[in-house]
Scaffold this active site. Structure first.
Site, PDB file in Angstrom:
ATOM      1  N   LYS A  73      69.189 -35.134  76.280  1.00  7.99           N
ATOM      2  CA  LYS A  73      69.079 -35.280  74.821  1.00  7.99           C
ATOM      3  C   LYS A  73      68.584 -36.675  74.428  1.00  7.99           C
ATOM      4  O   LYS A  73      67.683 -36.818  73.609  1.00  7.99           O
ATOM      5  CB  LYS A  73      70.453 -35.003  74.205  1.00  7.99           C
ATOM      6  N   THR A  75      67.035 -38.866  76.318  1.00  4.47           N
ATOM      7  CA  THR A  75      65.677 -39.003  76.855  1.00  4.47           C
ATOM      8  C   THR A  75      64.672 -38.356  75.904  1.00  4.47           C
ATOM      9  O   THR A  75      63.627 -38.935  75.583  1.00  4.47           O
ATOM     10  CB  THR A  75      65.598 -38.339  78.252  1.00  4.47           C
ATOM     11  N   ARG A  96      73.417 -43.677  69.608  1.00  2.00           N
ATOM     12  CA  ARG A  96      74.759 -44.227  69.813  1.00  2.00           C
ATOM     13  C   ARG A  96      74.749 -45.243  70.954  1.00  2.00           C
ATOM     14  O   ARG A  96      73.902 -45.196  71.838  1.00  2.00           O
ATOM     15  CB  ARG A  96      75.739 -43.112  70.173  1.00  2.00           C
ATOM     16  N   LYS A 107      79.354 -39.541  84.216  1.00  2.00           N
ATOM     17  CA  LYS A 107      78.101 -39.282  83.519  1.00  2.00           C
ATOM     18  C   LYS A 107      77.044 -40.362  83.771  1.00  2.00           C
ATOM     19  O   LYS A 107      75.855 -40.118  83.736  1.00  2.00           O
ATOM     20  CB  LYS A 107      78.418 -39.183  82.017  1.00  2.00           C
ATOM     21  N   ALA A 275      81.820 -36.905  71.032  1.00  2.00           N
ATOM     22  CA  ALA A 275      81.549 -35.738  70.195  1.00  2.00           C
ATOM     23  C   ALA A 275      82.525 -34.597  70.431  1.00  2.00           C
ATOM     24  O   ALA A 275      82.568 -33.666  69.644  1.00  2.00           O
ATOM     25  CB  ALA A 275      80.130 -35.242  70.424  1.00  2.00           C
ATOM     26  N   PHE A 303      76.718 -34.033  72.806  1.00  2.00           N
ATOM     27  CA  PHE A 303      76.916 -32.699  73.369  1.00  2.00           C
ATOM     28  C   PHE A 303      76.033 -31.664  72.675  1.00  2.00           C
ATOM     29  O   PHE A 303      74.942 -31.986  72.223  1.00  2.00           O
ATOM     30  CB  PHE A 303      78.404 -32.327  73.380  1.00  2.00           C
ATOM     31  N   PHE A 384      61.060 -29.802  84.177  1.00  2.00           N
ATOM     32  CA  PHE A 384      61.364 -30.181  85.567  1.00  2.00           C
ATOM     33  C   PHE A 384      60.236 -29.650  86.458  1.00  2.00           C
ATOM     34  O   PHE A 384      59.664 -28.592  86.175  1.00  2.00           O
ATOM     35  CB  PHE A 384      62.706 -29.583  86.020  1.00  2.00           C
ATOM     36  N   TRP A 412      60.270 -37.571  80.291  1.00  2.00           N
ATOM     37  CA  TRP A 412      60.911 -38.254  81.421  1.00  2.00           C
ATOM     38  C   TRP A 412      59.840 -38.806  82.377  1.00  2.00           C
ATOM     39  O   TRP A 412      59.925 -39.938  82.834  1.00  2.00           O
ATOM     40  CB  TRP A 412      61.846 -37.279  82.154  1.00  2.00           C
TER      41      TRP A 412
END
Length: 558
Positions: A73, A75, A96, A107, A275, A303, A384, A412
């Site tokens: 998210k 990224t 954030r 994480k 969240a 999230f 991906f 990415w």
């Protein structure tokens, strides 16, 4: 090409001076408070001086229900903003700040990834400008003043068994969840059960992020409920005369932080409530400032859309008077296959049957955005190398059936260039009809609001309250807090309150076991399932891989 790690990419980036980034955003140097060459806080006077300038378009980035396969998210948020600038738009991103808990836990960091990152990523992921330390200090000052009041005679009649205020530390430390303190004799305090929350779960984090200015911050701090008297009356920080000193600790933390993306796009990174236990959005002040400076402002909520986006809509937008122009729902083919029952080790293999089984998760989030909140929506597939054409075509076909376009996001690997297709669709959506509305009306009863969130957003059969929660509901209503919005504390891994129910489950009821009023932040927290406000470290914490060389260069942050 051989892939570099996120931190290697970030360290290889030639950053622009923060004064140049500010100029690019239209911020005069007199509003800058520099923290070295590449970070600055923005004087709150800027927002006052720009109050008559029209706002830009606000774009929310949210996601499908998270899986161990990752969604990307942040990224996507960074890459989309860089992509908007690539197509000639004046765009700013507002994110954030990461918590040290996840950085050293499971994480890892939260500054984006690959070629779509905010920098300096090490600073942002660690101490940054000290905001979280200030929040922890203000939280613990209130705790100290509360216990000192009891020690010094307890003129307010506070019941030590009904204290709701906990201490805070920005670290995953399960040892501190439930403690007994004040031991050691009369002069060491009053013995009682206590506990710690992680700083990002502190109500002060939520208060800071929802405050519109310093006086609003002070008023909200004063309204925080810390516990109850022997005869059941709430005790506030104002009763303890604590809000002035707490505001003094937070006056600089309230100022938004300015940094940059790898491509030199202005980025506000400020505040960071979790969240699944808080409202999961960056600060109102940073978002409002960004909206005065950018024609397009990209922000994210933590999230999935059932948690972060719902709270963004029903808490942040409601309190701050914001209207999103478009919402991006991030998904990956890998994560959708996981929702379709494929184990993590087999996600790189084409599996259209599992993908079809997992797709309802995405489609339910998309339908909520379009049909419940009435906001134009696009699905961003975070690409991906293992995704096959057949898999991507299937996602596109199913989304088109709902009237929603799909954009392949390759940020990415390619940075802003990989976000151009998504940026073009977002610009188009921002000019579409928008019927923005909330999930519920705050004037409804607490139980009716819970019911609407559970039925409309989670697609549950309803909600049930445990006896303790029913008692709390009556107390909260009797105290006059019944018209506050609801902040659901729920697992992030499922639409339901059971983390093992993947996809788009049906035939379940959400159980609320605890209701707590956050009278400073201005919402009621409804705890479901086994939600911790103090996480623990995993068997192999990310901290074990972090190191520093003789030149002070950090490695292992990701």
């Amino acid at each position: 090409m051989g892939y570099l790690t996120d931190i290697e990419i970030a360290q290889a980036c030639k950053k622009e001076k923060i004064t140049a980034i500010a100029a690019k955003a239209g911020i005069d140097e007199r509003y800058l408070e520099q923290y070295g060459n590449d970070k600055a806080k923005i004087d709150l006077q800027l927002l006052k001086d720009l109050k008559d300038k029209p706002d830009g378009k606000l774009i929310l980035v949210t996601a499908i229900t998270p899986t161990p396969a990752g969604e990307g998210k942040t990224t996507t948020s960074v890459g989309l903003t860089d992509g908007l600038r690539k197509i000639g738009k004046n765009a700013v991103v507002a994110l954030r700040e990461p918590s040290l808990g996840p950085v050293f836990g499971v994480k890892g960091g939260a500054a984006g990834g690959g070629y779509a990152q905010v920098v300096p990523m090490e600073d942002i992921n660690l101490h940054f400008t000290g905001d979280f330390h200030a929040i922890g200090a203000a939280n613990n000052l209130l705790a100290a003043m509360l216990d000192n009041h009891i020690q010094q005679g307890n003129s307010l009649g506070i019941d030590p068994k009904q204290i709701t205020w906990k201490r805070a530390v920005d670290m995953n430390d399960r040892q501190l969840r439930h403690i007994v303190d004040g031991l050691g004799g009369r002069i060491q305090g009053v013995p009682r059960e206590d506990g710690f929350e992680i700083t990002v779960a502190s109500e002060i984090m939520a208060v800071l992020c929802l405050s519109s200015d310093i006086m609003d911050l002070k008023a909200r701090l004063g309204r925080i409920t810390v516990g109850y008297t022997y005869d059941g009356r709430p005790v506030t920080a104002h009763d303890l005369k604590a809000e002035g000193a707490m505001t003094a600790l937070l006056k600089d933390a309230l100022k938004p932080n300015l940094v940059q993306t790898l491509e030199g796009t202005p980025a506000f990174v400020h505040g960071g409530p979790f969240a699944n236990i808080a409202h999961g959005c960056n600060s109102v002040i940073a978002t409002r400032t960004a909206l005065k400076l950018g024609d397009y402002v990209v922000t994210e909520a933590g999230f999935a859309a059932d948690l972060g986006a719902e709270k963004f809509v029903d808490i942040k937008c409601r309190m701050a008077g914001l209207t999103p122009s478009a919402i991006v729902v991030v998904a990956t083919v890998r994560a959708l296959k996981y929702h379709g029952g494929v184990p993590k080790a087999e996600l790189n293999t084409e599996n259209l049957e599992a993908l079809e089984k997992g797709l309802p998760n995405l489609l339910q989030h998309v339908s909520n955005v379009k049909d419940v909140w009435g906001v134009p929506c696009v699905v961003a597939i975070n690409a991906f190398p293992t995704d096959t054409k057949a898999e991507l075509d299937l996602v596109e076909k199913k989304c088109k059936e709902l009237g929603v376009n799909v954009a392949l996001s390759e940020v990415w690997a390619k940075g802003g260039e990989g976000g151009v297709a998504l940026a073009e669709e977002v610009v188009r959506l921002c000019d579409q009809p928008n019927h923005f509305g909330f999930t519920y009306d705050t004037e409804l009863s607490i139980e009716e609001k819970l019911e609407l969130i559970c039925r409309r957003i989670y697609h549950a059969d309803g909600v049930s309250l445990e006896p303790g929660a029913k008692k709390q509901l009556k107390q909260i209503t009797d105290l006059g807090y019944g018209n506050l919005p609801i902040c659901m504390a729920k697992t992030q891994y499922s639409f339901s309150d059971n983390p093992s129910l993947l996809g788009a489950p049906e035939g379940f009821t959400v159980t609320v076991r605890n209701l707590k009023v956050c009278s400073g932040a201005g919402f009621i927290v409804a705890l479901t399932g086994d939600i911790m406000t103090m996480p623990g470290l995993p068997k192999v914490p990310a901290a074990e891989k972090i190191d520093v060389d003789e030149n002070g260069v950090i490695s292992g942050l990701f």
